[in-house]
Design an enzyme around this catalytic site. Structure first.
Site, short mmCIF file in Angstrom:
data_model
loop_
_atom_site.label_atom_id
_atom_site.label_comp_id
_atom_site.label_asym_id
_atom_site.label_seq_id
_atom_site.Cartn_x
_atom_site.Cartn_y
_atom_site.Cartn_z
N CYS A 23 7.84 -74.25 -43.35
CA CYS A 23 8.23 -73.85 -44.70
C CYS A 23 7.43 -72.63 -45.16
O CYS A 23 6.20 -72.61 -45.02
CB CYS A 23 8.02 -75.02 -45.66
SG CYS A 23 8.53 -74.63 -47.34
N CYS B 236 2.27 -74.53 -50.60
CA CYS B 236 1.77 -75.70 -51.33
C CYS B 236 0.53 -76.25 -50.63
O CYS B 236 0.61 -76.64 -49.45
CB CYS B 236 2.86 -76.77 -51.42
SG CYS B 236 4.45 -76.09 -51.93
N CYS C 234 0.56 -79.58 -48.50
CA CYS C 234 1.69 -79.94 -47.63
C CYS C 234 1.49 -79.56 -46.16
O CYS C 234 1.17 -78.42 -45.83
CB CYS C 234 2.96 -79.30 -48.17
SG CYS C 234 4.43 -79.83 -47.25
N CYS D 204 16.64 -90.86 -49.51
CA CYS D 204 16.16 -89.56 -49.99
C CYS D 204 15.96 -88.63 -48.80
O CYS D 204 15.16 -88.92 -47.90
CB CYS D 204 14.83 -89.71 -50.70
SG CYS D 204 14.82 -90.98 -51.96
N CYS E 246 19.70 -89.08 -52.59
CA CYS E 246 18.76 -88.16 -53.23
C CYS E 246 18.46 -87.06 -52.23
O CYS E 246 18.38 -87.33 -51.03
CB CYS E 246 17.48 -88.90 -53.62
SG CYS E 246 16.26 -87.81 -54.38
N CYS F 56 14.95 -86.35 -60.49
CA CYS F 56 13.76 -87.06 -60.00
C CYS F 56 12.64 -86.03 -60.00
O CYS F 56 12.71 -85.04 -59.26
CB CYS F 56 14.02 -87.59 -58.59
SG CYS F 56 12.54 -88.26 -57.78
N ARG G 71 7.97 -94.23 -59.76
CA ARG G 71 7.83 -94.58 -58.34
C ARG G 71 6.39 -94.41 -57.86
O ARG G 71 5.81 -93.33 -57.96
CB ARG G 71 8.76 -93.72 -57.47
CG ARG G 71 8.70 -94.11 -55.98
CD ARG G 71 9.82 -93.50 -55.16
NE ARG G 71 11.08 -93.71 -55.83
CZ ARG G 71 11.84 -92.73 -56.32
NH1 ARG G 71 11.48 -91.49 -56.18
NH2 ARG G 71 12.96 -93.01 -56.93
N1 SAM Z 1 10.44 -78.52 -50.00
C1 SAM Z 1 10.86 -79.31 -51.07
C2 SAM Z 1 10.04 -79.14 -52.32
O1 SAM Z 1 8.86 -78.88 -52.22
O2 SAM Z 1 10.61 -79.32 -53.39
C3 SAM Z 1 10.98 -80.78 -50.75
C4 SAM Z 1 9.98 -81.52 -49.94
S1 SAM Z 1 8.35 -81.70 -50.62
C5 SAM Z 1 7.48 -82.31 -49.24
C6 SAM Z 1 8.47 -83.02 -51.78
C7 SAM Z 1 7.23 -83.44 -52.54
O3 SAM Z 1 6.39 -84.23 -51.71
C8 SAM Z 1 6.28 -82.37 -53.05
O4 SAM Z 1 6.74 -81.78 -54.23
C9 SAM Z 1 5.02 -83.16 -53.29
O5 SAM Z 1 4.97 -83.65 -54.61
C10 SAM Z 1 5.11 -84.31 -52.30
N2 SAM Z 1 4.09 -84.18 -51.25
C11 SAM Z 1 4.09 -83.30 -50.22
N3 SAM Z 1 2.98 -83.44 -49.47
C12 SAM Z 1 2.25 -84.42 -50.03
C13 SAM Z 1 0.98 -85.02 -49.72
N4 SAM Z 1 0.25 -84.61 -48.70
N5 SAM Z 1 0.54 -86.02 -50.51
C14 SAM Z 1 1.28 -86.44 -51.57
N6 SAM Z 1 2.47 -85.91 -51.91
C15 SAM Z 1 2.96 -84.91 -51.16
FE1 SF4 Z 2 7.56 -76.40 -48.41
FE2 SF4 Z 2 5.98 -78.52 -48.39
FE3 SF4 Z 2 5.94 -76.89 -50.45
FE4 SF4 Z 2 8.11 -78.46 -50.06
S1 SF4 Z 2 6.04 -79.15 -50.55
S2 SF4 Z 2 8.08 -76.28 -50.59
S3 SF4 Z 2 8.11 -78.48 -47.79
S4 SF4 Z 2 5.33 -76.37 -48.36
#
Ligand code: SAM
Ligand code: SF4
Ligand code: DTB
Length: 345
Positions: free
Chosen positions: A64, A68, A71, A108, A139, A199, A277
């Site tokens: 990606c 973030c 992530c 989801c 979802c 959500c 949740r």
């Molecule tokens: N890429 C899309 C986005 O960011 O909207 C969808 C997938 S993203 C992984 C969905 C959510 O997962 C993120 O917004 C975050 O809140 C949560 N998330 C991701 N990594 C995480 C982690 N290591 N611990 C807890 N929550 C996490």
């Molecule tokens: Fe990409 Fe992870 Fe950020 Fe979602 S949370 S936009 S998958 S880097």
């Protein structure tokens, strides 16, 4: 006098005018008083012995372009997660059938995208339609959406779109630099306008302050319409991500369990009709802390042994926990969906 919006039966009022001071005052309550108030509201609006089961599937993992800090799927992370292409529709439907057979109610699907490309939409739409036809709620979480894409997903029958605000508006830029908090709100507006249930929640335990947690809940609870689902994730510290490394190297930075439960309780009190949740991070939580979260109004979880890339508690462990706590999987309608069905507005 508050400007109140009646969303459910006449006796139920939902406030969208919370102030940060009021939310901070909730966080400051003695713990047992806070949990008691949350539990009262939970019982007033939900079947408190029931917990909704949702299952996650990563339909497109890794690679990606967003940064973030939490992530494992960001190209900036050195987490060892391999990038994949978008899954085949049939493989997704197979996973959905398994989830349904294991008792899950919502499926989801998550993609590691900044936003879907228009060429991805036909497959994504086929996934929504196929999963829906199995009798599961659908979802999707695909990143930012254009107005057209939101309309296409609505037309396909998508029930929910997950798009988290993650933290307070003022902390956002410290966690993610490749998009803004306002970008996030724009997509949420498009989802809402398209008529898809929202959500949206975030992550606790990213080294934020109490004030950030207040700002995070404030941003959700003052939306013109509360998100129907509010996921509260506890950061899963993943090695190779900025925040995972920070937490692994400074164990004292881990969120205090009581503070996590407080956040769940404040979400329940400020958004009484929403599904709250208890999302990522359960694997590292004791059953006692999870039980406190359920008492404080959490009424939904992710089931199965995997989240998107991280481990989850697993169906056997959850079945044992439910038996121990006397909880049962939710089967009926959720309050906000039911109220929507009643009022055409
Ligand atoms: N890429 C899309 C986005 O960011 O909207 C969808 C997938 S993203 C992984 C969905 C959510 O997962 C993120 O917004 C975050 O809140 C949560 N998330 C991701 N990594 C995480 C982690 N290591 N611990 C807890 N929550 C996490
Ligand atoms: Fe990409 Fe992870 Fe950020 Fe979602 S949370 S936009 S998958 S880097
Ligand atoms: C949400 O709030 N949590 C889920 C779901 N929405 C998409 C994702 C949790 C991801 C946890 C880390 C991982 O599995 O990589």
């Amino acid at each position: 006098m508050h400007a109140m919006t009646a969303v459910s039966d006449p006796a139920t009022t939902v406030r969208n005018d919370w102030t940060r001071d009021e939310i901070a005052a909730l966080f400051d309550l003695p713990f047992t008083e806070l949990v008691f108030r949350a539990a009262e509201l939970h019982r007033a609006h939900h079947r408190a012995g029931e917990v909704q089961l949702c299952t996650l599937l990563s339909i497109k993992t890794g690679g990606c372009p967003e940064d973030c800090g939490y992530c494992s799927q960001s190209v900036k992370a050195d987490s060892g997660v391999e990038a994949t292409r978008l899954m085949d529709v049939q493989a997704v439907l197979q996973a959905a059938a398994q989830a349904r057979d294991a008792g899950s109610k919502r499926f989801c699907m998550g993609a590691a995208w900044r936003n879907p490309k228009d060429r991805d939409m036909p497959a994504v739409i086929a996934m929504v339609k196929g999963v829906r036809d199995m009798g599961l709620e659908t979802c999707m979480t695909l990143g930012m959406l254009s107005e057209t894409q939101a309309a296409q997903l609505a037309e396909a029958g998508l029930d929910y779109y997950n798009h988290n605000i993650d933290t307070s508006p003022e902390r956002y830029g410290e966690i993610i630099t490749t998009r803004t908090f306002a970008d996030r709100l724009d997509t949420l507006d498009r989802v809402r306008a398209a008529g898809i249930n929202v959500c949206s929640g975030g992550i606790v335990g990213m080294g934020e302050t109490r004030a950030d947690r207040v700002g995070f809940i404030h941003a959700l609870a003052t939306m013109a319409q509360h998100p129907e689902s509010v996921p509260v994730n506890a950061l899963v510290p993943i090695r190779g991500t900025v925040l995972g490394d920070m937490l692994a190297d400074t164990p004292l930075a881990k969120i205090d369990d009581i503070e996590f439960v407080r956040t769940v309780a404040v979400a329940r009190i400020t958004m009484p009709l929403s599904m709250v949740r208890l999302s990522a991070g359960r694997e590292a939580m004791s059953e006692a802390v999870q039980a406190l979260c359920f008492l404080a109004g959490a009424n939904s979880i992710f089931t199965g042994d995997k989240l998107l890339t991280a481990a989850n508690a697993g169906d056997d462990a959850d079945a044992a926990m439910f038996a121990r706590l006397g909880l049962v999987p939710m089967t009926g309608e959720e309050p906000l969906r039911a109220s929507k069905a009643r009022c055409p507005a």
